[in-house]
Design an enzyme around this catalytic site. Structure first.
Site, mmCIF file in Angstrom:
data_model
loop_
_atom_site.group_PDB
_atom_site.id
_atom_site.type_symbol
_atom_site.label_atom_id
_atom_site.label_comp_id
_atom_site.label_asym_id
_atom_site.label_seq_id
_atom_site.Cartn_x
_atom_site.Cartn_y
_atom_site.Cartn_z
ATOM 1 N N TYR A 1 56.318 66.980 24.671
ATOM 2 C CA TYR A 1 57.503 66.280 25.163
ATOM 3 C C TYR A 1 58.627 67.254 25.542
ATOM 4 C CZ TYR A 1 55.706 61.813 23.296
ATOM 5 O OH TYR A 1 54.966 60.698 23.037
ATOM 6 N N LEU B 1 60.098 47.221 32.326
ATOM 7 C CA LEU B 1 59.734 45.918 32.872
ATOM 8 C C LEU B 1 60.327 44.776 32.054
ATOM 9 C CD1 LEU B 1 57.818 44.907 35.233
ATOM 10 C CD2 LEU B 1 56.160 44.432 33.434
ATOM 11 N N LEU B 2 60.452 44.975 30.738
ATOM 12 C CA LEU B 2 60.954 43.940 29.846
ATOM 13 C C LEU B 2 62.423 44.153 29.478
ATOM 14 C CD1 LEU B 2 57.833 43.751 27.499
ATOM 15 C CD2 LEU B 2 58.528 42.031 29.183
ATOM 16 N N GLY B 3 63.085 45.020 30.201
ATOM 17 C CA GLY B 3 64.459 45.361 29.859
ATOM 18 C C GLY B 3 65.512 44.723 30.733
ATOM 19 N N GLY B 4 65.187 43.555 31.340
ATOM 20 C CA GLY B 4 66.147 42.909 32.225
ATOM 21 C C GLY B 4 66.126 43.490 33.625
ATOM 22 N N GLY C 1 58.042 50.423 30.064
ATOM 23 C CA GLY C 1 58.656 51.252 31.084
ATOM 24 C C GLY C 1 59.836 50.620 31.785
ATOM 25 N N SER D 1 56.208 52.210 23.947
ATOM 26 C CA SER D 1 56.607 51.521 25.174
ATOM 27 C C SER D 1 56.848 50.027 24.948
ATOM 28 C CB SER D 1 55.575 51.716 26.293
ATOM 29 O OG SER D 1 56.103 51.338 27.553
ATOM 30 N N PRO D 2 57.760 49.670 24.027
ATOM 31 C CA PRO D 2 58.019 48.253 23.773
ATOM 32 C C PRO D 2 58.570 47.501 24.978
ATOM 33 C CG PRO D 2 59.684 49.620 22.708
ATOM 34 C CD PRO D 2 58.597 50.546 23.187
#
Length: 329
Positions: A53, A223-226, A221, A217-218
């Site tokens: 990382y 997509l589920l963050g508004g 990436g 990845s809750p």
């Protein structure tokens, strides 16, 4: 902060883990140190990184390579009991150089990789040493022999896996048990409302063997963050995310409406859903800024009703349960 055991071990970890993949890439060292301080102050003790990382995850692009561990190391070097306040997790497997043995899970590479990680992290031991991927070319006898030696030497305490299939977890544990070795303590998998394949065989395997589950990845990436609201505000998503939005727009619209009706942010609902899953030990959040970390803490106090959980299943259906009942009987 709530804490729970890491699988069948006696180790207690926070229900939220701090992911540090952005450190050294989009988050500079000063900001990363502020995030680490705030995380510990909030009670987060699980700090997750990887040797690779910190920048482009390719050994021929050295800029930023391994920087995440280095940033955590300079934070730990400030002292004041920091090391004793955290459960430090890192990973091994990815290419760390251009040589033929600069990657994967041979005993040769594991020995070198752990020494390099310890040097970058400026510590004498790693609490949770995770295999970043299964190595199909190295026998388990060799992997466990190397890990056992690191445990004996006090350089690592627990071993984890990441991105393993259910049968690979079972194989690893069978080999460890023959050696009277604890084996795996946990698995770190892709798991969120849109990606629920692990419910078929990985989660049943973890339950059987007493392993913890740490989803990565809750927010899938972003997509589920508004994401639709952000597009309306003028944000342009990257091509991969844009393609996913195009494919899943009706579900995303229904999801963001449900979150709006609840008066909660989509990101918080997505993370809270994971913490409502019985198999989940802790979920990784990867803030780029201090504000994002502060926002993520809201998840811990968000209780989803049974009606909401049913509605989320209707929008984002899983694979139908566990195998083989999900597709047979």
């Amino acid at each position: 902060m709530n804490y729970t055991h890491l699988g069948r071990t006696g180790l207690l970890v926070s229900r939220l883990g701090l992911g540090t993949m952005n450190f050294g890439d989009v988050t500079d060292e000063a900001t990363a140190h502020l995030i680490l301080d705030a995380a510990v102050d909030a009670g987060i003790n699980l700090i997750d990184t990887a040797d690779v990382y910190g920048g482009p995850q390719s050994p021929d692009m050295k800029q930023g390579y391994g920087t995440s561990e280095e940033i955590i190391g300079t934070w730990l070097a400030k002292g004041d009991g920091r090391r004793d306040k955290i459960v430090l997790a890192t990973k091994v497997y990815q290419p760390m150089g251009l040589g033929p043995n600069d990657r994967h899970l041979s005993a040769y590479h594991i020995r070198k990789a752990v020494e390099d990680s310890l040097r970058r992290l400026q510590t004498d031991h790693i609490d949770l040493y995770q295999m970043h991927h299964v190595d199909r070319s190295t026998p388990w006898q060799e992997i466990w022999q190397a890990m056992e030696q690191l445990v004996r030497d006090g350089k690592i305490l627990y071993v984890g896996s990441s991105n393993f299939a259910g049968w690979q977890i079972a194989t690893a544990q069978a080999s460890a048990e023959k050696r009277n070795f604890l084996g795996l303590a946990c698995e770190q998998s892709l798991y969120n409302l849109t990606a629920r394949t692990v419910e078929l065989e990985v989660i049943p395997s973890l339950r059987h063997h007493g392993l913890g589950l740490i989803p990565w990845s809750p927010l899938m990436g972003g997509l589920l963050g508004g994401v639709l609201k952000k597009i309306e505000a003028g944000h342009q998503p990257r091509k991969r995310l844009a393609d996913q939005i195009k494919q899943l727009r009706p579900q995303i619209q229904a999801y963001e409406k449900l979150c709006a009706d609840l008066g909660e942010s989509p990101a918080d609902v997505a993370a809270a859903w994971l913490l409502h899953q019985p198999a989940v030990t802790a979920t990784i959040v990867g803030p780029r800024t201090l504000e994002q970390l502060t926002s993520s803490l809201r998840t811990l106090n968000l209780t989803l009703s049974e009606q909401t959980l049913i509605a989320l299943d209707e929008i984002w259906p899983g694979p139908g349960g566990e195998a083989p009942e999900a597709y047979a009987w």
